[in-house]
Design an enzyme around this catalytic site. Structure first.
Site: not given
Ligand code: NDP
Length: 322
Positions: A49, A54, A181, A213-214, A221, A231, A291, A301
């Site tokens: 995606d 982005y 989405q 995972l919000a 964490k 993040r 993500g 994940n």
């Molecule tokens: P998540 O809620 O899963 O957050 C992902 C983030 O959480 C990672 O980048 C990392 O950040 C942290 N993380 C993930 N897995 C782990 C782990 N196992 N242990 C510790 N930290 C972890 O998903 P996203 O918010 O990234 O959303 C997923 C996808 O959805 C996006 O990439 C995008 O494609 C889509 N999206 C679409 C939107 C829309 O408006 N349509 C809005 C938002 C997302 P870090 O390491 O930096 O802390």
């Protein structure tokens, strides 16, 4: 990996997919993206995606370079883009929104950045109150008939806006949306479970859900503070930190996370895996977009699939009560 139909379409998407918001071009470069896509392909993930907005289009450049290097057959995976926010940091009025002009040009630009001849999924990233819905539906329909996109959908539209798009398409014999989405996770359930219930029933709409995972809150964490490099610590994402942690809303959510954690531990797993697995219990979810900023996170994940059988009705009730 299991595969689910994207709504009532014939397209089968892997129940876990991988997205690039925040991470690509910020925490993940093309080389690392290549490694992460390798992990995804090995696990059977077939949907990636992205969006024009982005990293001002650079996220698509990173994804395009990585997918090109891997050289997998184009018919074995799906890529998406989304239109609305624009890819220009200082956009002119014609470079944002859902006008026929921007929907068409953003599609051409995304294909170029992603180095593909067509987009499998193309989303309206938000609703645009300043463009008649019929103009956007026509623009999407035309892109479908031109072979530039295969399925189109919406993201974070209200149920009423989505219904309007379907009804306009049906009345005019145009291609209706296939998917939405929305955000969906243990902390954000209302729109998905309540507002969308009638339109899931009526249109059999598919969903590619985001932030399982919000944004990392549901890993637990952030319970002891903000980890370096996470993040919520990133420059440019201060608004997200406030939303996630430094607000009454954020604090109330973190309290819920504290209560979720022992339930995961009792099951012999962790909250990260439980939270992702939980999303897949809902049949209206076609795919959960993961993500990850690191390969280790992505691997962890993906392991969440093993946790699904542990989520009995009793466990689900405990989670819901929180
Ligand atoms: P998540 O809620 O899963 O957050 C992902 C983030 O959480 C990672 O980048 C990392 O950040 C942290 N993380 C993930 N897995 C782990 C782990 N196992 N242990 C510790 N930290 C972890 O998903 P996203 O918010 O990234 O959303 C997923 C996808 O959805 C996006 O990439 C995008 O494609 C889509 N999206 C679409 C939107 C829309 O408006 N349509 C809005 C938002 C997302 P870090 O390491 O930096 O802390």
């Amino acid at each position: 990996m299991k595969y689910r139909r994207l709504g009532k379409s014939g397209l089968k998407v892997s129940e876990l997919s991988f997205g690039s918001w925040v991470t690509f071009n910020k925490q993940v470069d093309s080389k690392l993206a290549e490694k992460m896509f390798g992990i995804c392909f090995d696990a059977g993930i077939n949907f990636f995606d992205n969006a024009e907005g982005y990293e001002a289009g650079e996220s698509e450049v990173v994804m395009g370079n990585a997918l090109k290097s891997l050289n997998r057959p184009r018919d074995s995976y799906c890529v998406s883009s989304k239109v609305f926010f624009g890819s220009n940091k200082n956009p002119t009025p014609t470079q944002i929104g859902l006008s026929r002009k921007h929907v068409t040009e953003a599609c051409h630009q995304a294909m170029k950045r992603l180095q593909v001849d067509y987009l499998d999924l193309y989303f309206c990233h938000r609703a645009d109150p300043e463009t008649p819905i019929g103009e956007t539906v026509w623009a999407m329909h035309n892109l479908v008939t031109q072979g530039k996109i295969l399925y189109w959908g919406t993201s974070e539209w209200t149920a009423d806006e989505i219904s309007e798009a379907y009804e306009f398409a049906f009345e005019n014999n145009l291609t209706p949306p296939t998917m939405e989405q929305p955000q969906y996770n243990l902390l954000d359930r209302k729109r998905f479970e309540i507002e969308y219930a009638p339109i899931f029933e009526k249109y059999e709409m598919g969903t590619t859900i985001w932030s399982p995972l919000a944004s990392g809150a549901l890993t637990g964490k952030y319970q002891e503070g903000i980890p370096e490099g996470s993040r919520a610590s990133l420059k440019g994402y201060e608004w997200l930190k406030k939303h996630m942690i430094d607000s009454d809303r954020g604090k109330a959510r973190m309290e819920k996370v504290n209560k979720f954690m022992p339930i995961a531990e009792e099951l012999g797993t962790n909250l990260t895996k439980l939270a992702i697995a939980w999303c897949l219990l809902n049949d209206n979810v076609s795919t959960v977009i993961l993500g990850a900023s690191k390969p280790e996170q992505l691997k962890e994940n993906i392991e969440s699939l093993e946790v699904i059988p542990l989520l009995t009705e009793e466990v689900q009730k405990k989670l819901s009560s929180i």
